[in-house]
Design a protein around this motif. Sequence first.
Motif, PDB file in Angstrom:
ATOM      1  N   ALA A   1       0.825  -1.211   0.000  1.00  0.00           N
ATOM      2  CA  ALA A   1       0.000   0.000   0.000  1.00  0.00           C
ATOM      3  C   ALA A   1       0.855   1.255   0.000  1.00  0.00           C
ATOM      4  N   GLY A   2       2.044   1.196   0.619  1.00  0.00           N
ATOM      5  CA  GLY A   2       2.907   2.368   0.702  1.00  0.00           C
ATOM      6  C   GLY A   2       3.797   2.584  -0.516  1.00  0.00           C
ATOM      7  N   ASN A   3       3.758   1.683  -1.468  1.00  0.00           N
ATOM      8  CA  ASN A   3       4.585   1.810  -2.675  1.00  0.00           C
ATOM      9  C   ASN A   3       3.704   2.368  -3.784  1.00  0.00           C
ATOM     10  N   MET A   4       3.930   3.616  -4.144  1.00  0.00           N
ATOM     11  CA  MET A   4       3.077   4.276  -5.151  1.00  0.00           C
ATOM     12  C   MET A   4       3.102   3.555  -6.499  1.00  0.00           C
ATOM     13  N   LEU A   5       4.185   2.861  -6.799  1.00  0.00           N
ATOM     14  CA  LEU A   5       4.256   2.125  -8.062  1.00  0.00           C
ATOM     15  C   LEU A   5       3.269   0.959  -8.099  1.00  0.00           C
ATOM     16  N   SER A   6       2.747   0.551  -6.927  1.00  0.00           N
ATOM     17  CA  SER A   6       1.743  -0.515  -6.873  1.00  0.00           C
ATOM     18  C   SER A   6       0.387  -0.020  -7.374  1.00  0.00           C
ATOM     19  N   HIS A   7       0.228   1.288  -7.502  1.00  0.00           N
ATOM     20  CA  HIS A   7      -1.092   1.856  -7.798  1.00  0.00           C
ATOM     21  C   HIS A   7      -1.203   2.450  -9.197  1.00  0.00           C
ATOM     22  N   ILE A   8      -0.213   2.274 -10.057  1.00  0.00           N
ATOM     23  CA  ILE A   8      -0.257   2.951 -11.353  1.00  0.00           C
ATOM     24  C   ILE A   8      -1.020   2.195 -12.434  1.00  0.00           C
ATOM     25  N   GLY A   9      -1.328   0.913 -12.184  1.00  0.00           N
ATOM     26  CA  GLY A   9      -2.188   0.190 -13.113  1.00  0.00           C
ATOM     27  C   GLY A   9      -1.480  -0.585 -14.215  1.00  0.00           C
ATOM     28  N   HIS A  10      -0.180  -0.532 -14.279  1.00  0.00           N
ATOM     29  CA  HIS A  10       0.530  -1.390 -15.229  1.00  0.00           C
ATOM     30  C   HIS A  10       1.931  -1.697 -14.698  1.00  0.00           C
ATOM     31  N   GLN A  11       2.544  -2.695 -15.326  1.00  0.00           N
ATOM     32  CA  GLN A  11       3.844  -3.154 -14.838  1.00  0.00           C
ATOM     33  C   GLN A  11       4.988  -2.388 -15.493  1.00  0.00           C
TER      34      GLN A  11
END
Length: 186
Positions: A119-129
Motif C-alpha cells: 500500500a505504501g509503494n506508489m508504483l503498486s497503484h499505477i495500473g501497469h507493470q
Amino acid sequence: ETHPNHPVEIRSQLEQSSDENWAPSLQEQVWYCTSSRSHTTVSKYAEYLATSFKEAKERLGDQFSVNPKLDLKTNPETGLPDRRTIKFGTNCDLSDEKKWRPQIQEVMKLPCWLRVVSAGNMLSHIGHQILGMNTIQLYTKVPCSRTPGHQENNNFAAVNMNIGPGDSEWFGVPNQYWGALQELCE
C-alpha cells in the motif's frame, strides 16, 4: 525446474577479481565494464551456473568465494592477462504471478517497505507493470561477475538480496557524488 524454458538475458564478461577491470583488449585497466548481450533459458543458464560453481569450488577449495582472488596468469605468447569469459543472468522477469507464485510469496515475507507490492509503494497503484520497478527481476551471477555502477531507473530505490552461496559486495554512493562517479564510469 518449474519453468525451464523461461527466458533469461545473458551478459558475457571477462572473469576479473573485484579490484581489477580490464578493457576487452586486455591491454589496460579501465573504469567502464564491457559485456555483450545474448539470451538463453532458465534451464540452460542453471546448468551453466551449477557447473561454474562446482568448477570454482574445485579450483579454489577453502578459498572459495563469490569474488575470489584470481590466480593472475599471463598469456606467454601475448604478454597480456589471460581471462575466461563468464556469463551472468540478468533481467529474468518474475512478474507472472501464476508462474512464480512460490518465489513471489517468499519476497512478500520482507518488511512492507521492501516489498514490490504494498500500500505504501506508489508504483503498486499505477495500473501497469514497469519491469524491475514494480515487478521482480532475478539476477544470477557466477563468481567474478559484476553489475557495473549505475543509477536505478528514475532514481528509485532498489532492493538487492544475496541468497548465496558466498558473499557479495555492493556499494552505495550518496546522491551528491553521483555525477562525478558517472563521469569516471563513462
